[in-house]
Design an enzyme around this catalytic site. Structure first.
Site, PDB file in Angstrom:
ATOM      1  CB  ALA A   1      53.247 -21.655  -7.772  1.00  0.00           C
ATOM      2  CB  ALA A   2      54.419 -23.866 -12.769  1.00  0.00           C
TER       3      ALA A   2
ATOM      4  NE  ARG B   1      61.537 -42.414  -4.175  1.00  0.00           N
ATOM      5  CZ  ARG B   1      62.292 -42.903  -3.092  1.00  0.00           C
ATOM      6  NH1 ARG B   1      63.272 -43.679  -2.984  1.00  0.00           N
ATOM      7  NH2 ARG B   1      62.177 -42.918  -1.839  1.00  0.00           N
TER       8      ARG B   1
ATOM      9  CG  ASN C   1      63.929 -32.958  -2.029  1.00  0.00           C
ATOM     10  OD1 ASN C   1      63.228 -32.428  -2.737  1.00  0.00           O
ATOM     11  ND2 ASN C   1      63.460 -34.643  -2.077  1.00  0.00           N
TER      12      ASN C   1
ATOM     13  CB  VAL D   1      53.113 -30.992   0.733  1.00  0.00           C
ATOM     14  CG1 VAL D   1      52.114 -31.838  -1.226  1.00  0.00           C
ATOM     15  CG2 VAL D   1      51.516 -29.961   0.876  1.00  0.00           C
ATOM     16  N   GLY D   2      55.578 -31.523  -0.045  1.00  0.00           N
ATOM     17  CA  GLY D   2      56.689 -32.179  -1.321  1.00  0.00           C
ATOM     18  C   GLY D   2      57.387 -33.231  -0.678  1.00  0.00           C
TER      19      GLY D   2
ATOM     20  CG  ASP E   1      49.280 -40.376   4.107  1.00  0.00           C
ATOM     21  OD1 ASP E   1      49.260 -41.641   3.743  1.00  0.00           O
ATOM     22  OD2 ASP E   1      49.618 -39.523   4.845  1.00  0.00           O
TER      23      ASP E   1
ATOM     24  NE  ARG F   1      45.627 -40.913  -0.382  1.00  0.00           N
ATOM     25  CZ  ARG F   1      46.841 -40.714  -1.568  1.00  0.00           C
ATOM     26  NH1 ARG F   1      47.925 -41.155  -0.450  1.00  0.00           N
ATOM     27  NH2 ARG F   1      47.075 -40.513  -2.416  1.00  0.00           N
TER      28      ARG F   1
ATOM     29  CG  HIS G   1      53.658 -38.994   3.109  1.00  0.00           C
ATOM     30  ND1 HIS G   1      51.860 -39.175   3.048  1.00  0.00           N
ATOM     31  CD2 HIS G   1      53.786 -38.662   1.905  1.00  0.00           C
ATOM     32  CE1 HIS G   1      52.288 -39.053   1.683  1.00  0.00           C
ATOM     33  NE2 HIS G   1      53.033 -38.987   0.834  1.00  0.00           N
TER      34      HIS G   1
HETATM   35  P1  NDP Z   1      53.659 -32.510  -7.737  1.00  0.00           P
HETATM   36  O1  NDP Z   1      53.193 -30.387  -7.996  1.00  0.00           O
HETATM   37  O2  NDP Z   1      52.645 -32.748  -8.605  1.00  0.00           O
HETATM   38  O3  NDP Z   1      53.985 -32.180  -6.646  1.00  0.00           O
HETATM   39  C1  NDP Z   1      55.131 -31.815  -5.578  1.00  0.00           C
HETATM   40  C2  NDP Z   1      55.198 -32.985  -4.797  1.00  0.00           C
HETATM   41  O4  NDP Z   1      54.316 -32.804  -3.965  1.00  0.00           O
HETATM   42  C3  NDP Z   1      56.263 -33.942  -5.381  1.00  0.00           C
HETATM   43  O5  NDP Z   1      57.550 -33.688  -4.449  1.00  0.00           O
HETATM   44  C4  NDP Z   1      55.284 -34.939  -4.820  1.00  0.00           C
HETATM   45  O6  NDP Z   1      55.911 -36.326  -4.431  1.00  0.00           O
HETATM   46  C5  NDP Z   1      54.431 -34.102  -3.894  1.00  0.00           C
HETATM   47  N1  NDP Z   1      53.375 -35.258  -2.817  1.00  0.00           N
HETATM   48  C6  NDP Z   1      53.015 -35.045  -2.250  1.00  0.00           C
HETATM   49  N2  NDP Z   1      51.225 -35.420  -1.561  1.00  0.00           N
HETATM   50  C7  NDP Z   1      51.057 -35.849  -3.042  1.00  0.00           C
HETATM   51  C8  NDP Z   1      50.160 -36.765  -3.756  1.00  0.00           C
HETATM   52  N3  NDP Z   1      48.843 -37.249  -3.676  1.00  0.00           N
HETATM   53  N4  NDP Z   1      50.150 -37.345  -4.944  1.00  0.00           N
HETATM   54  C9  NDP Z   1      51.117 -36.097  -5.723  1.00  0.00           C
HETATM   55  N5  NDP Z   1      52.120 -35.547  -4.861  1.00  0.00           N
HETATM   56  C10 NDP Z   1      52.075 -35.075  -3.845  1.00  0.00           C
HETATM   57  O7  NDP Z   1      55.037 -32.442  -9.151  1.00  0.00           O
HETATM   58  P2  NDP Z   1      54.844 -31.092 -10.487  1.00  0.00           P
HETATM   59  O8  NDP Z   1      56.153 -32.579 -10.792  1.00  0.00           O
HETATM   60  O9  NDP Z   1      53.452 -31.227 -10.806  1.00  0.00           O
HETATM   61  O10 NDP Z   1      55.400 -29.294  -9.622  1.00  0.00           O
HETATM   62  C11 NDP Z   1      56.277 -29.778  -9.111  1.00  0.00           C
HETATM   63  C12 NDP Z   1      56.602 -28.172  -9.047  1.00  0.00           C
HETATM   64  O11 NDP Z   1      57.512 -27.680  -8.574  1.00  0.00           O
HETATM   65  C13 NDP Z   1      57.770 -27.654 -10.838  1.00  0.00           C
HETATM   66  O12 NDP Z   1      56.592 -26.621 -11.125  1.00  0.00           O
HETATM   67  C14 NDP Z   1      58.727 -27.946 -10.705  1.00  0.00           C
HETATM   68  O13 NDP Z   1      59.697 -26.123 -11.140  1.00  0.00           O
HETATM   69  C15 NDP Z   1      58.322 -27.434  -8.960  1.00  0.00           C
HETATM   70  N6  NDP Z   1      59.993 -26.802  -8.405  1.00  0.00           N
HETATM   71  C16 NDP Z   1      60.132 -25.989  -7.242  1.00  0.00           C
HETATM   72  C17 NDP Z   1      61.492 -25.590  -6.401  1.00  0.00           C
HETATM   73  C18 NDP Z   1      61.456 -24.496  -5.480  1.00  0.00           C
HETATM   74  O14 NDP Z   1      60.283 -23.456  -5.708  1.00  0.00           O
HETATM   75  N7  NDP Z   1      62.429 -23.837  -5.087  1.00  0.00           N
HETATM   76  C19 NDP Z   1      61.709 -26.668  -5.980  1.00  0.00           C
HETATM   77  C20 NDP Z   1      61.317 -27.809  -6.763  1.00  0.00           C
HETATM   78  C21 NDP Z   1      60.663 -27.813  -7.567  1.00  0.00           C
HETATM   79  P3  NDP Z   1      56.214 -37.640  -5.214  1.00  0.00           P
HETATM   80  O15 NDP Z   1      56.937 -36.548  -5.698  1.00  0.00           O
HETATM   81  O16 NDP Z   1      56.492 -38.203  -4.059  1.00  0.00           O
HETATM   82  O17 NDP Z   1      55.290 -36.956  -6.316  1.00  0.00           O
END
Ligand code: NDP
Length: 325
Positions: free
Chosen positions: A12-13, A92, A105, A129-130, A159, A162, A187
């Protein structure tokens, strides 16, 4: 008035979370008459940042936002939840092998699947989404044996959107004139955005094959990288927007005569390996996504679909070997 719907958002952050939460709070996820309660999940180090976002959500004074709770424990975050948006994932990093990425993951999506199984509401709908989204969804789904498998989906709506945008520019028509585009497969860069059944103003779309192969398909598949290159940051807002679209459509349905795209559990349709989470053309009705049936698949499409599905099968085999599913 309706009871609030519980919506859990992980990561969420993060960047996507920052764009997504305000759209949810404003009523765009479910509809303008549906109050929502947000349940935010973060890793302990990011809880404080999530609290900051929650302060801003408070300051939005959103009429439909019935409450915000923040957790660092998945069991609590998914308790009683109706909609789960799994955004947080292990990115990654440089030099990381695909197996390592999938393993990292697995450590996130296995406990989340278990927590959903244990405590989510009986009507739970999950969108992953992740990335790698399809296989992360498969991991979560495999640890939620009591939840119908079709409640787990992966996002390919970005996608799809887009592809709509590119075709709309090419043909010089608004996106509302376009129907029946489809994203097939993973994806990832192997995804297949198909115009084989696409319609413009009710008639088949005709574009030349060279444009499809050398422009349209690679532009859609590599759009994320192009945005990072231009913006210096990832495509978080459009990803959040597509997540909103995915859930809104799931709950409220697709219009008659059209479909959309989503990663859903394969039932073997179109020769796609049963059990993997692959993107298909789908319709939504009564809160269920269904794979569009009976489409003829031409040779070009067949080869592209098979290539992307082969990648998904490989990812599945890897997580199977790692004991993650
Ligand atoms: P983002 O919010 O930018 O992205 C989150 C995920 O979405 C990534 O896996 C990213 O993939 C994916 N993604 C899918 N589509 C898209 C797109 N079009 N553009 C960008 N990303 C896309 O990442 P942040 O690093 O800003 O934030 C991740 C947060 O998740 C952090 O706050 C972290 O602490 C938290 N987190 C929480 C967990 C939990 O709740 N248990 C576990 C792990 C992390 P890609 O890597 O390919 O960009």
């Amino acid at each position: 008035t309706q009871a609030p719907v519980n919506v859990t958002v992980t990561g969420a952050a993060g960047q996507i979370g920052y764009a997504l939460l305000f759209r949810i709070a404003s009523g765009q996820l479910l509809g303008q008459d549906v109050p929502v309660k947000l349940r935010l999940l973060e890793i302990p180090q990011a809880v404080k940042a999530a609290e900051g976002t929650a302060m801003e959500l408070d300051d939005g004074a959103f009429p439909l936002l019935a409450g915000i709770d923040i957790f660092d424990d998945p069991k609590q975050a998914f308790e009683g939840t109706n909609i789960a948006l799994l955004v947080g994932a292990r990115p990654r990093s440089k030099g990381m092998e695909r197996g390592d990425l999938l393993e990292a993951n697995g450590g996130i999506f296995k406990p989340q699947g278990e927590a959903i199984n244990a405590g989510a509401a009986s009507d739970i709908k999950v969108l992953v989404v992740g990335n790698p989204a399809n296989t992360n969804a498969l991991i979560a789904q495999s640890h939620a044996p009591d939840v119908p498998a079709d409640r787990f989906t992966a996002m390919t709506r970005l996608d799809h959107n887009r592809a709509l945008a590119q075709l709309s520019k090419k043909l010089g028509v608004p996106v509302t004139e376009l129907k029946k585009l489809a994203i097939w497969g993973n994806h990832s860069a192997t995804q297949y955005p198909s115009v084989q059944h696409a319609e413009v103003g009710g008639k088949p779309v005709e574009v030349d094959q060279a444009w499809l192969e050398s422009d349209f398909i690679p532009t859609v598949a590599k759009r994320g990288a192009a945005i990072i290159e231009a913006r210096g940051l990832s495509s978080a807002a459009s990803a959040a927007s597509a997540a909103i679209d995915h859930v809104y459509t799931w709950v409220n349905g697709t219009p008659e005569g059209d479909w959309t795209s989503a990663g859903v559990v394969s039932d073997g349709s179109y020769g796609v390996a049963e059990g993997i989470i692959s993107s298909f053309p789908v319709t939504a009705k009564d809160g269920k996504y269904e794979i569009v049936q009976g489409l003829e698949i031409d040779d070009f499409s067949r080869a592209r679909i098979d290539a992307s599905v082969a990648e998904l099968v490989e990812e599945r085999d890897t997580v199977q070997k790692l004991g993650l599913i």
